[in-house]
Design a protein around this motif. Structure first.
Motif, PDB file in Angstrom:
ATOM      1  N   ILE A  78     -38.144 -21.154 -12.565  1.00 56.10           N
ATOM      2  CA  ILE A  78     -37.012 -22.073 -12.641  1.00 56.10           C
ATOM      3  C   ILE A  78     -37.403 -23.374 -13.321  1.00 56.10           C
ATOM      4  N   SER A  79     -38.629 -23.854 -13.060  1.00 52.74           N
ATOM      5  CA  SER A  79     -39.052 -25.131 -13.635  1.00 52.74           C
ATOM      6  C   SER A  79     -39.051 -25.086 -15.163  1.00 52.74           C
ATOM      7  N   LEU A 107     -33.732 -33.062 -12.732  1.00 47.56           N
ATOM      8  CA  LEU A 107     -33.120 -31.780 -12.389  1.00 47.56           C
ATOM      9  C   LEU A 107     -33.940 -31.047 -11.337  1.00 47.56           C
ATOM     10  N   PHE A 108     -35.271 -31.067 -11.488  1.00 46.56           N
ATOM     11  CA  PHE A 108     -36.124 -30.372 -10.527  1.00 46.56           C
ATOM     12  C   PHE A 108     -36.073 -31.046  -9.157  1.00 46.56           C
ATOM     13  N   GLY A 109     -35.871 -32.379  -9.148  1.00 46.17           N
ATOM     14  CA  GLY A 109     -35.743 -33.094  -7.886  1.00 46.17           C
ATOM     15  C   GLY A 109     -34.570 -32.600  -7.068  1.00 46.17           C
ATOM     16  N   HIS A 110     -33.514 -32.130  -7.753  1.00 48.74           N
ATOM     17  CA  HIS A 110     -32.362 -31.560  -7.066  1.00 48.74           C
ATOM     18  C   HIS A 110     -32.717 -30.282  -6.324  1.00 48.74           C
ATOM     19  N   ALA A 221     -30.125 -22.223 -17.037  1.00 45.84           N
ATOM     20  CA  ALA A 221     -30.511 -23.322 -16.151  1.00 45.84           C
ATOM     21  C   ALA A 221     -29.451 -23.576 -15.088  1.00 45.84           C
ATOM     22  N   LEU A 222     -28.187 -23.367 -15.424  1.00 46.70           N
ATOM     23  CA  LEU A 222     -27.104 -23.599 -14.459  1.00 46.70           C
ATOM     24  C   LEU A 222     -27.234 -22.681 -13.246  1.00 46.70           C
ATOM     25  N   LEU A 223     -27.728 -21.459 -13.471  1.00 46.52           N
ATOM     26  CA  LEU A 223     -27.950 -20.552 -12.346  1.00 46.52           C
ATOM     27  C   LEU A 223     -28.938 -21.153 -11.352  1.00 46.52           C
ATOM     28  N   ALA A 224     -29.968 -21.830 -11.891  1.00 45.83           N
ATOM     29  CA  ALA A 224     -30.949 -22.474 -11.015  1.00 45.83           C
ATOM     30  C   ALA A 224     -30.355 -23.697 -10.337  1.00 45.83           C
ATOM     31  N   LEU A 225     -29.612 -24.497 -11.118  1.00 42.43           N
ATOM     32  CA  LEU A 225     -29.057 -25.745 -10.583  1.00 42.43           C
ATOM     33  C   LEU A 225     -27.978 -25.493  -9.533  1.00 42.43           C
ATOM     34  N   PHE A 226     -27.444 -24.289  -9.491  1.00 44.53           N
ATOM     35  CA  PHE A 226     -26.436 -23.991  -8.479  1.00 44.53           C
ATOM     36  C   PHE A 226     -27.017 -24.086  -7.078  1.00 44.53           C
ATOM     37  N   ALA A 249     -29.957 -21.718   0.528  1.00 41.40           N
ATOM     38  CA  ALA A 249     -30.612 -22.061  -0.740  1.00 41.40           C
ATOM     39  C   ALA A 249     -31.878 -21.232  -0.940  1.00 41.40           C
ATOM     40  N   SER A 250     -32.625 -20.990   0.132  1.00 43.22           N
ATOM     41  CA  SER A 250     -33.842 -20.171   0.025  1.00 43.22           C
ATOM     42  C   SER A 250     -33.499 -18.741  -0.403  1.00 43.22           C
ATOM     43  N   ILE A 251     -32.462 -18.189   0.212  1.00 46.11           N
ATOM     44  CA  ILE A 251     -32.038 -16.823  -0.134  1.00 46.11           C
ATOM     45  C   ILE A 251     -31.546 -16.766  -1.583  1.00 46.11           C
ATOM     46  N   TYR A 252     -30.747 -17.770  -1.971  1.00 48.51           N
ATOM     47  CA  TYR A 252     -30.217 -17.805  -3.342  1.00 48.51           C
ATOM     48  C   TYR A 252     -31.363 -17.929  -4.358  1.00 48.51           C
ATOM     49  N   ALA A 253     -32.321 -18.827  -4.070  1.00 48.95           N
ATOM     50  CA  ALA A 253     -33.462 -19.003  -4.983  1.00 48.95           C
ATOM     51  C   ALA A 253     -34.250 -17.703  -5.118  1.00 48.95           C
ATOM     52  N   PHE A 254     -34.403 -16.980  -4.016  1.00 50.68           N
ATOM     53  CA  PHE A 254     -35.115 -15.699  -4.040  1.00 50.68           C
ATOM     54  C   PHE A 254     -34.379 -14.689  -4.918  1.00 50.68           C
ATOM     55  N   ILE A 255     -33.065 -14.600  -4.760  1.00 53.47           N
ATOM     56  CA  ILE A 255     -32.267 -13.632  -5.530  1.00 53.47           C
ATOM     57  C   ILE A 255     -32.319 -13.961  -7.022  1.00 53.47           C
ATOM     58  N   VAL A 256     -32.131 -15.244  -7.358  1.00 51.36           N
ATOM     59  CA  VAL A 256     -32.133 -15.637  -8.768  1.00 51.36           C
ATOM     60  C   VAL A 256     -33.506 -15.406  -9.401  1.00 51.36           C
TER      61      VAL A 256
END
Length: 433
Positions: A78-79, A107-110, A221-226, A249-256
Motif C-alpha cells: 500500500i505504501s 496519505l500514509f498517516g491516514h 491508491a483510492l482502494l487503500a485510502l478507503f 479496517a484490519s480486515i479490509y486492509a487484509f482483503i485489499v
C-alpha cells in the motif's frame, strides 16, 4: 503516617534518577511507584490492582487492531501505491520528489497513525529515490523524518486513544477529527519549506505522468485510502466505535493487500502478527505502569500543586501555554511519546482547563509537541530510523532539519493560540468541545 512532601520527592526524584541512568521507562515507572508505596505503608497489591485497572478498558482494544492494520498495509504494497499517487499530483514540479515525500506521508498517516512506521516503510523507498534523482542525502532524510510526524496527528492515531484514556474519557471521535486540520497544516508548512529549498538549491523537476496512467494509479491508491474513510467517517458519524472501526479496517486492509494487490502472502502473517504483539506488549506495559504511577500522582495531589505553582508564576494564560509548550518540547527530547502522554496528561489537563483550553484542543497540542520530539535528539525514534535508513549521522540530519523545526514550531503555536485550528471540525460535526 507519612510526609506527603517526602513521598512526592521520592516518587518524582526516583523516577528521574532511573531515567537518567537509562532504565527502561516501564521499569522506572514501576519501581518508583513501588518504592513510594512502601514508604507510604500501602500494600503493593494496590500497585497490581491499579495496573490491571489501567488496561481493563474496552476502548484500548482499538490499539492492537490499529497496529495490526498498519503492519498489514506496510507489508501489502500500500505504501508504494500511495507514493505513486502523490507523484501523479506533485511529482512534475521542481523538487517534486520532496513534495511526493510529504504528501505520501500525509496519505500514509491516514492509514498507519505511526511516525516510525511511516519512516520505515516509505523512507526505505523515498530516500534512495531522492538521492538517485540528485537530492542530497541529509535533506532527503530530513524531509522524510519531519513529514512522518504528520502520522501521529492525522487520524487514526493510537496515541489519541492513549490520551483519551489518560484524560479521563475525552471523545476519541472528537480527538480524531481535531487532529485532521493541524496534521494537514503541518504538511502544507513542510511543503513550503521544500518549495523554497528546491528553488534555492536547484533540485530537479520530475516527469509528468500520462493522464491514463495517472487515473489508474489514483484508482489503485483510492482502494487503500478507503481504509481511512472506514475509520474516520465510521467513528465520527457514529456508525461504530473506534474499536469496531479498527477491527473492520484490519480486515479490509487484509482483503485489499492479499486479494486485490496480491502482495501480501499468508507466509508473511506470522511475522506481521509477531511485530504487532511486540509493539502491543510495549504499549500496554507502559499503560499499566503509568496507571499505577498516575494513581500516586492523584493521591499526592501533584496535579493541583503544579496548577497552583504555574498560577503563582503568571495569571496570563498565554504565558502559561508558552511555558507548557517549552516543557513538553524539552520532555519530548528525552522520552518517548506514549509514556509522556500517560504521565503528563493527568497533571496538565487540570491546568489548561483552568485557563479555558478544551481538553480536546490540549490533546492536539500535546500530540503536536511530542511529534516534534520524535524527530529531535537524543531519543527521537523517527530520527533514529531515518538516519539508519540513510546511513548518515544524526548531526547531519538535525542540521538539515533546522528549517523544518522552525515551521513545526510555527504550526504548534497556531494550534496552541488559535483554538479553531483544532476545534472547528469537531464543532461543525456536533461534538461538545
Amino acid at each position: 503516617m507519612f510526609d506527603s512532601n517526602i513521598a512526592i520527592w521520592l516518587l518524582l526524584g526516583s523516577f528521574v534518577l532511573f531515567i537518567v541512568f537509562k532504565m527502561p521507562v516501564v521499569f522506572a515507572l514501576a519501581v518508583s511507584s513501588c518504592v513510594t508505596l512502601l514508604y507510604m505503608h500501602i500494600p503493593l497489591m494496590a500497585f497490581i490492582q491499579q495496573m490491571a485497572k489501567s488496561v481493563n478498558s474496552f476502548s484500548l482494544m482499538a490499539i492492537p487492531f490499529f497496529i495490526l492494520a498498519g503492519e498489514i498495509m506496510g507489508a501489502g504494497g500500500i505504501s508504494n501505491r500511495l507514493l505513486d499517487c502523490a507523484n501523479v499530483f506533485v511529482g512534475r514540479f521542481r523538487g517534486g520528489l520532496a513534495y511526493v515525500n510529504v504528501l505520501g506521508s500525509m496519505l500514509f498517516g491516514h492509514l498507519s497513525g505511526s511516525a516510525v512506521a511511516d519512516v520505515s516503510s516509505l523512507g526505505s523507498v523515498e530516500i534512495p529515490m531522492q538521492v538517485k534523482a540528485g537530492y542530497d542525502m541529509p535533506f532527503s532524510v530530513a524531509v522524510t523524518v519531519a513529514s512522518a510526524c504528520q502520522g501521529v496527528l492525522i487520524p487514526p492515531s493510537h496515541n489519541m486513544i492513549i490520551y483519551s484514556l489518560a484524560a479521563g474519557g475525552v471523545s476519541v471521535g472528537a480527538l480524531f477529527i481535531a487532529g485532521l486540520l493541524p496534521g494537514v497544516m503541518l504538511g502544507l508548512l513542510l511543503l513550503v519549506v521544500c518549495a523554497v529549498l528546491s528553488v534555492v538549491r536547484h533540485y530537479p523537476k520530475g516527469e509528468a505522468v500520462p493522464f491514463k496512467q495517472g487515473v489508474k494509479i489514483v484508482w489503485n491508491a483510492l482502494l487503500a485510502l478507503f481504509t481511512a474513510v472506514i475509520i474516520l467517517f465510521g467513528v465520527t458519524l457514529g456508525f461504530f466505535t473506534a474499536t469496531e472501526s479498527a477491527a473492520i479496517a484490519s480486515i479490509y486492509a487484509f482483503i485489499v493487500s492479499m486479494f486485490i494487490y496480491k502482495e501480501l502472502k499468508l507466509s508473511m502473517m506470522p511475522r506481521i502478527l509477531m511485530n504487532t504483539v511486540k509493539t502491543l506488549a510495549m504499549v500496554f506495559s507502559l499503560i499499566a505502569a503509568a496507571g499505577a504511577f498516575g494513581y500516586l500522582l492523584a493521591m499526592l495531589r501533584i496535579p493541583t500543586l503544579i496548577t497552583q505553582g504555574l498560577l503563582s508564576i503568571s495569571s496570563n494564560k498565554y504565558v502559561i501555554f508558552v511555558l507548557i509548550n517549552i516543557m513538553l518540547l524539552l520532555l519530548g527530547c528525552i522520552m518517548d511519546m506514549a509514556p509522556l502522554i500517560l504521565i503528563v496528561t493527568p497533571i496538565l489537563v487540570p491546568v489548561v482547563k483552568a485557563f479555558g483550553m478544551s481538553p480536546v484542543q490540549f490533546g492536539v497540542v500535546l500530540i503536536f509537541n511530542l511529534a516534534v520530539g520524535l524527530c529531535t535528539p537524543p531519543v527521537g525514534s523517527a530520527l533514529f530510523v531515518g538516519c539508519g535508513i540513510g546511513k548518515i549521522s544524526m548531526e547531519e540530519t538535525v542540521k538539515a532539519m533546522l528549517p523544518m523545526y522552525l515551521v513545526m514550531v510555527i504550526g504548534l503555536l497556531l494550534v496552541t493560540f488559535i483554538p479553531e485550528v483544532s476545534l472547528f471540525l469537531p464543532r461543525m460535526l456536533g461534538y461538545q468541545v
